[in-house]
Every structure is written in C-alpha cells, then in structure tokens.
Design a protein around this motif. Structure first.
Motif, PDB file in Angstrom:
ATOM      1  N   THR A 278       0.807  -1.231   0.000  1.00  0.00           N
ATOM      2  CA  THR A 278       0.000   0.000   0.000  1.00  0.00           C
ATOM      3  C   THR A 278       0.834   1.272   0.000  1.00  0.00           C
ATOM      4  OG1 THR A 278      -0.154   0.116   2.430  1.00  0.00           O
ATOM      5  CG2 THR A 278      -1.815  -1.206   1.285  1.00  0.00           C
ATOM      6  N   TRP A 279       2.173   1.145  -0.098  1.00  0.00           N
ATOM      7  CA  TRP A 279       3.058   2.318  -0.049  1.00  0.00           C
ATOM      8  C   TRP A 279       4.122   2.181  -1.122  1.00  0.00           C
ATOM      9  CZ3 TRP A 279       8.068   3.766   0.168  1.00  0.00           C
ATOM     10  CH2 TRP A 279       8.401   5.043   0.660  1.00  0.00           C
ATOM     11  N   ARG A 283       3.929   6.978  -4.245  1.00  0.00           N
ATOM     12  CA  ARG A 283       2.639   7.146  -3.571  1.00  0.00           C
ATOM     13  C   ARG A 283       2.814   6.824  -2.091  1.00  0.00           C
ATOM     14  NH1 ARG A 283      -1.796   3.856  -6.750  1.00  0.00           N
ATOM     15  NH2 ARG A 283      -3.065   4.643  -5.018  1.00  0.00           N
ATOM     16  N   ASN A 285       1.558   6.652   0.850  1.00  0.00           N
ATOM     17  CA  ASN A 285       0.292   6.697   1.567  1.00  0.00           C
ATOM     18  C   ASN A 285       0.501   6.701   3.082  1.00  0.00           C
ATOM     19  OD1 ASN A 285      -1.478   6.658  -0.669  1.00  0.00           O
ATOM     20  ND2 ASN A 285      -1.280   4.436  -0.866  1.00  0.00           N
ATOM     21  N   SER A 286      -0.351   7.427   3.775  1.00  0.00           N
ATOM     22  CA  SER A 286      -0.384   7.345   5.232  1.00  0.00           C
ATOM     23  C   SER A 286      -0.955   5.977   5.611  1.00  0.00           C
ATOM     24  CB  SER A 286      -1.268   8.450   5.793  1.00  0.00           C
ATOM     25  OG  SER A 286      -2.625   8.203   5.449  1.00  0.00           O
ATOM     26  N   ASP A 288      -3.627   5.310   7.243  1.00  0.00           N
ATOM     27  CA  ASP A 288      -5.065   5.312   6.974  1.00  0.00           C
ATOM     28  C   ASP A 288      -5.343   5.177   5.480  1.00  0.00           C
ATOM     29  OD1 ASP A 288      -5.653   5.475   9.631  1.00  0.00           O
ATOM     30  OD2 ASP A 288      -6.082   7.637   9.612  1.00  0.00           O
ATOM     31  N   GLU A 289      -4.568   5.896   4.670  1.00  0.00           N
ATOM     32  CA  GLU A 289      -4.743   5.793   3.216  1.00  0.00           C
ATOM     33  C   GLU A 289      -4.409   4.386   2.734  1.00  0.00           C
ATOM     34  OE1 GLU A 289      -3.654  10.397   1.869  1.00  0.00           O
ATOM     35  OE2 GLU A 289      -2.052   8.921   2.208  1.00  0.00           O
ATOM     36  N   ARG A 292      -7.195   2.033   3.564  1.00  0.00           N
ATOM     37  CA  ARG A 292      -8.321   2.223   2.646  1.00  0.00           C
ATOM     38  C   ARG A 292      -8.037   1.547   1.304  1.00  0.00           C
ATOM     39  NH1 ARG A 292      -8.115   7.467   2.166  1.00  0.00           N
ATOM     40  NH2 ARG A 292      -8.860   7.668   4.320  1.00  0.00           N
ATOM     41  N   TYR A 293      -6.803   1.692   0.812  1.00  0.00           N
ATOM     42  CA  TYR A 293      -6.411   1.054  -0.448  1.00  0.00           C
ATOM     43  C   TYR A 293      -6.564  -0.466  -0.339  1.00  0.00           C
ATOM     44  CZ  TYR A 293      -3.395  -0.721  -4.184  1.00  0.00           C
ATOM     45  OH  TYR A 293      -2.906  -1.426  -5.262  1.00  0.00           O
TER      46      TYR A 293
END
Length: 348
Positions: A278-279, A283, A285-286, A288-289, A292-293
């Motif tokens: 997710t990172w 990109r 992402n935090s 939380d982001e 969500r992903y």
C-alpha cells in the motif's frame, strides 16, 4: 500437460546461480545485493555464481536467456535465484530452450516479474518457488525477517510439508537502497492483523498457480504460458498479489473479471491473496490511506469472485509477494488450505 515435479534440492556447500532475468539492478544498487550474497554464503552455506547480465543494466532479452540457459545447464549449480524483478521478462520467454531446461531441472526462486519464468517452468514440468530474491529478502537491512529466513531455508533444503503462519509484525514502507544509512537500522514494522478467511468451511488440497496479478494479466494478453486446456487447474490453489505500482481496485477487478470470462477463476478451489502493498516512493500513503487502499482491493477481489467463483475458499493477507516478511510459495507444488482449522500448509 504433465504435473510439475519437484527438482532435486541443493545442500549447504553447493553452488547457486544468481541471475537477473528482468533487470540488472545489482549494478546500480550494490548495497542490498552484496548483503544478500553475503547471507547466501554465511547463513545458508551456498556459493553464489554470477553471470554476465547479473549486474548489467540494459542487457538484451537474448543475453538474459543465455544466462538462464547457462545456469540450468551447469551440473555444478544446484539451484537458481533471481536478484530482483523488473518489467520485461516476458520478452525473454520466447528465447528459452524448453528442452534444455526440462533436461536440467533445478529449484528456481523469484517473484514479481519473475512470475513469467515461474509460469514457464510450470509448463515445463518443474515446480519452482515464488519468493526470496537476493536484493529484497536476503538483502534486508540489518537482518532478514525471521519468518522469511525460516521459509527460505525450508524451501531451499527440505522437501516435506511446511505450515505457514501469519506475520506477527510486517512492513510496508521502503527506504532508499542507494543510501548507506538505510542499512544501519532494521525497517520499521507494525503489528500483524492475521489472515481473513472467506467460505472457510472446507479443506482444499491442490497444485498452485498464479503470482503477481499484473504479470498474470500480461501473460494472458500475450497468450503465453497459460495452458489452453484449463482443466489442468481443476481443484487447484490460485495465489495472487499486487506490486509496488499499486494498481487501482478497478484494475484488479477488471483483471480478475477477464480471468473469469476466460473460464480460469472457476477452475480453482481456493485463492490465497497476498497482503496488498500500500506504499511506494511515488505514492507514500499514510497508514489510513494504505488501509483504505487495501480494503478497496479486497472488495474488488470479492466483487469478481461473487460473479465467477462465489463458493471459492479465500484467504486474504497471506504474507506472499511484495511484502515483508515474505513466505515462499511453491509454484506448481502442493498446498493444503484447511478452512475449519484456519491452517495453510505448503509442500516444498
């Protein structure tokens, strides 16, 4: 199509080929590569053997095919491992000599773009291993993750059943391999969340197939290394994961939908879905982001399977592919997914 067979395993003291079938990144980023080579020698007792393109950026598909042939043909080399992935290994496949490789079966370790070669070996009748690149897993700063190290050792040297277990902690954020400071401390990790089971009311035992979802999609588009007789997948275990390019949930759904339209999804009895990366540097992402992903990706998978394979046994967030720690999955090997007991056992 013959069922893939397990090749003979190496022993400590043997030579292992280190090749770059996708990208010669060891030439640009030597720090994790040299660390990975050192661990092959000291921790696993294997002697790495490099080839002309192992550290060469921009090598041609033919040059990389030549290295693959040399690695498999050399009787003194007992296993083969990829340095890292890339994005154009599909161009190497047509140049490979299937009979040469079939006559010299060896364990091959790689993942990501190496899904190409894993699928090729599956069709050649050789069980291979999705996982354990030199730069990413063996070259992890300060120490290999214990879960990864144990899985790699079992896959390299043993031939029996090996029970997977969820990671107690995991990492998503990467650091710059070009910066020496990266290798002065272990990566930051976060608490594990375990596996999530769907339709877990049965036991599935079957041969595995799959890999990085984006690469599987490319193979399907190019009509390469996916058997036309899909009956060979009946009752099997599909395993999939996504890369650091962070494909959108819609792209994941469409790839799976197209696999369903081809009649592929319906053949498998279970799916192991790797924990979503997710990172990425592009990109960042935090948490939380990222959460969500990952949730959107899971819903995309379920959305496709509700249509094409609504009864499939599914396990989400397995530690395979673009994640740390990473367990090795035998490609074409036997996997037992026990829903009621919530256990996954692979045969290396």
């Amino acid at each position: 199509m013959t069922t893939p067979a397990y090749p003979p395993k190496p022993s400590p003291g043997d030579r292992i080929a280190v090749i770059s079938p996708s990208s010669g990144l060891p030439g640009l980023l030597p720090l994790p590569f040299e660390l990975g080579l050192e661990r092959l020698r000291k921790d696993y007792g294997l002697e790495p053997v490099e080839y002309p393109t192992t550290r060469k950026m921009g090598s041609t598909p033919q040059e990389r095919a030549d290295d693959i042939h040399a690695a498999f043909a050399d009787p003194s080399v007992k296993a083969v491992i990829a340095s890292i992935g890339g994005d154009d290994q599909i161009t190497v496949l047509p140049l490979l000599d299937r009979e040469l490789i079939r006559a010299n079966p060896k364990p091959f370790f790689g993942w990501s773009d190496n899904t190409n070669l894993l699928a090729y070996l599956w069709n050649t009748g050789i069980v291979s291993y999705h996982g354990a690149s030199v730069m990413a897993e063996l070259g992890r700063p300060v120490a290999m993750d214990p879960l990864t190290a144990e899985s790699v050792r079992a896959a390299l040297f043993t031939s029996g059943a090996y029970e997977l277990r969820p990671a107690e902690r995991w990492r998503d954020v990467s650091r710059d391999w070009a910066d020496p400071a990266t290798f002065e401390s272990e990566p930051e990790t976060r608490p594990g969340t375990g596996w999530t089971w769907v339709n877990a009311d049965r036991v599935v035992e079957g041969r595995s197939w799959g890999g990085c979802l984006e690469i599987v999609g490319w193979l399907l588009m190019a009509d390469r290394e996916v058997p036309h007789d899909l009956a060979v997948f009946d009752g099997g275990v599909l395993f999939l994961e996504t890369s650091e390019e962070l494909p959108s949930s819609e792209e994941v759904f469409r790839t799976l939908r197209n696999m369903g339209e081809r009649g592929l999804l319906q053949r498998f009895s279970a799916l192991l879905m790797g924990r979503a990366r997710t990172w990425d540097f592009s990109r960042p992402n935090s948490p939380d982001e990222g959460a969500r992903y990952a949730a959107e990706q899971r819903e995309a998978v379920l959305r496709a399977l509700r249509v094409y394979a609504p009864d499939m046994l599914i396990v989400f967030d397995v530690d395979l592919g673009h994640t740390d720690p990473q367990v090795v999955i035998p490609y074409g090997g036997a996997i037992r997914v026990d829903g009621p007991a919530r256990r996954i056992t692979v045969t290396y």
